[in-house]
Design an enzyme around this catalytic site. Structure first.
Site, PDB file in Angstrom:
ATOM      1  CG  ASP A 210      -1.569   0.192   5.028  1.00 58.56           C
ATOM      2  OD1 ASP A 210      -1.027   1.041   5.748  1.00 58.56           O
ATOM      3  OD2 ASP A 210      -1.260   0.003   3.845  1.00 58.56           O
TER       4      ASP A 210
ATOM      5  CB  ALA B 198       0.752  -0.583   8.615  1.00 55.38           C
TER       6      ALA B 198
END
Length: 539
Positions: A233, A48
């Site tokens: 994420d 991420a």
């Protein structure tokens, strides 16, 4: 590129091609938006934070390509930036990075590049801060011994730009001499743990063992795992955590074995605009990732697959989320601790015998309510179920069911501004409710008690408290309560259910409990003094 996995060099985004590891440490040079999108979708760039920063440089590439004689085609840049942001929908950092860089476009291409470069530098600082806070936390939770940590997927500098999140914390622990070993999940189907995390562990000289994903729970049972540490994420407003597929099952296993489950992520991964985990769009990836690996087919041709890239761990299974700002509060666990403490006290009073009674706390459009079938004297912070206030639907993924009277709680929340509900079975109030039982809702009037003031009525000397029929169909009780409270907006914050105890509510859980105690004390006085309550006939 020993320290960073991403750099901006001579008009190009230069990164490590994670598809080639561990066989080859290969540099990937990206000069177009199409190349960047392909790199993100194919997981040459992944993690991420890393794709968030890469997304910002994607805006830079779009702006450079859309500039002619010093004039930028803004519409073209915006369209290309939208394509970058859509490359992976679950990880919130990608869209965040694109938005942040795009906001500088009115100030010129150099301003966009400067912002992306600042994000690159910032990422390392943020990761180190979060990693240090997480290392401090796990040492507080598991003091005075070298730690054995289990981790999943890859959360090091390959997944960020430098330091890493969960692996960053492992590195800090290793530098402190506090880390005995890391157990690395292989992380199917693309083996980020085996290919990338094991590579990073070896690079850093951290003792580690690789295991298959399906052995993780057994490792917790037999290998002395002290904590599970993972990245994220996306983290929604309610504390749900979207992370690489397989994370959720680790959280369940950690809960079963009493092991802390710690999520380490930057603040940019928090998505407060998304209310809860069920609202996250989970990316489904290609069947070929499951039916084979490395060009070798391992399943019969045409086999259907289920291949989600991520799963969502509910907040009640998360011990802590740690960002650069420190350890964040967990709404579910905070509410769970408060509920459990109140429940134990009411159980000790004999008001929640066996598994009877239930308590809830509201959080926005959801509520945390005690799970069904549990002794209230033995609850802990995780023995709660998240439900939707609108329709009582369970939102937790733990497999537990909410208490049967949940519809009573949600009826109160929909019709009042309360934040907590207590449903208990104190003996005197229960006896009074039996004596006042009827086939329809009937208020009972109490007069002359000083305790009336503690119930928040409109008059200090008189209060009418409704008694509801005890239908076998509990949702029907909730329907009756909702209808009554809508028709009687000045009704007191307490009620009887005939032969089934009392329900009280308030702005806080302590206030709801105090009101239940006031009503029970008043009912006890009627028993002791013979001062009988008066049934009220409504016109």
């Amino acid at each position: 590129m020993a320290e960073r996995s991403i750099e901006w060099v001579d008009g190009a985004l230069v990164t490590i091609d994670q598809r080639a590891l561990p066989r080859e440490l290969r540099e990937l040079r990206i000069t177009t938006v199409d190349d960047l999108i392909d790199a993100i979708k194919s997981l040459a760039i992944r993690g991420a934070p890393a794709i968030g920063v890469s997304g910002a440089f994607g805006v830079v590439l779009a702006a450079l390509a859309a500039t002619t004689d010093g004039v930028v085609n803004i519409e073209q840049v915006e369209a290309e930036s939208a394509r970058v942001a859509a490359a992976r929908p679950t990880a919130v950092n990608l869209a965040w990075g694109v938005r942040r860089a795009l906001a500088q476009l009115p100030n010129g291409v150099q301003a966009v590049l400067d912002e992306a470069l600042e994000m690159l530098a910032e990422d390392g600082r943020v990761n180190l801060a979060a990693a240090t806070h997480a290392a401090d936390l796990v040492q507080q939770l598991c003091p005075d011994r070298p730690l054995r940590i289990l981790t999943h997927c890859n959360t090091g500098r390959l997944a960020t730009t430098a330091v890493g999140t969960a692996i960053g914390a492992l590195t800090v622990l290793h530098q402190r001499g506090a880390l005995a070993e890391v157990i690395v999940d292989e992380t199917r189907p693309l083996l980020q743990g085996a290919r990338l995390t094991a590579w990073e562990m070896a690079e850093a000289g951290i003792p580690h063992r690789l295991t298959i994903d399906s052995a993780a729970a057994w490792a917790m049972a037999t290998e002395g795992v002290d904590a599970v540490m993972v990245g994220a994420d996306r983290i929604t407003a309610d504390g749900s955590v979207a992370n690489k597929i397989g994370t959720y099952m680790l959280a369940i296993a950690a809960r079963r074995h009493g092991i802390p489950f710690i999520v380490v992520a930057p603040e940019s991964t928090r998505d407060v605009a998304t209310a809860r985990g069920g609202d996250i769009v989970v990316e489904q990836r290609a069947a070929a990732e499951v039916t084979g690996f490395g060009g070798v087919t391992t399943a019969p041709e045409g086999t259907p697959t289920f291949n989600p890239a991520f799963d969502v761990t509910p907040p009640e299974l998360v011990t802590a989320v740690v960002t650069e700002n420190g350890v964040l509060g967990n709404p579910a666990l905070d509410a769970g601790r408060e509920i459990a403490a109140i429940a134990r006290g009411l159980y000790a009073n004999g008001w929640m015998p066996g598994t009877a009674g239930n308590i809830s706390v509201r959080q926005g459009d959801t509520a945390f309510v005690t799970a069904s079938g549990l002794s209230k004297g033995e609850l802990d912070a995780t023995d709660m179920v998240t439900v939707a206030v609108a329709d009582s639907t369970p939102l937790s993924a733990t497999g537990r069911k909410p208490s049967a009277e949940t519809t009573i709680h949600t009826a109160v929340y929909r019709t009042t501004d309360s934040s907590a509900v207590v449903h208990v079975h104190p003996p005197h109030a229960t006896a009074v409710s039996i004596g006042a039982a009827a086939a329809e809702v009937r208020p009972v009037r109490f007069t002359g008690y000083e305790l009336i003031k503690g119930l928040g009525g409109t008059r200090p000397d008189l209060i009418d408290i409704p008694v509801f029929p005890n239908h076998a169909d509990v949702p029907r009780i909730g329907t009756d309560i909702e209808k009554y409270l809508l028709e009687h907006p000045d009704a007191p914050p307490v009620l009887f259910i005939a032969g089934h105890g009392i329900t009280a509510w308030g702005a806080t859980l302590a206030q709801a409990r105090d009101r239940a105690e006031c009503l029970e004390a008043m009912c006890e006085l009627t028993t002791l003094t013979g001062h009988r309550e008066i049934p009220v006939r409504e016109n």
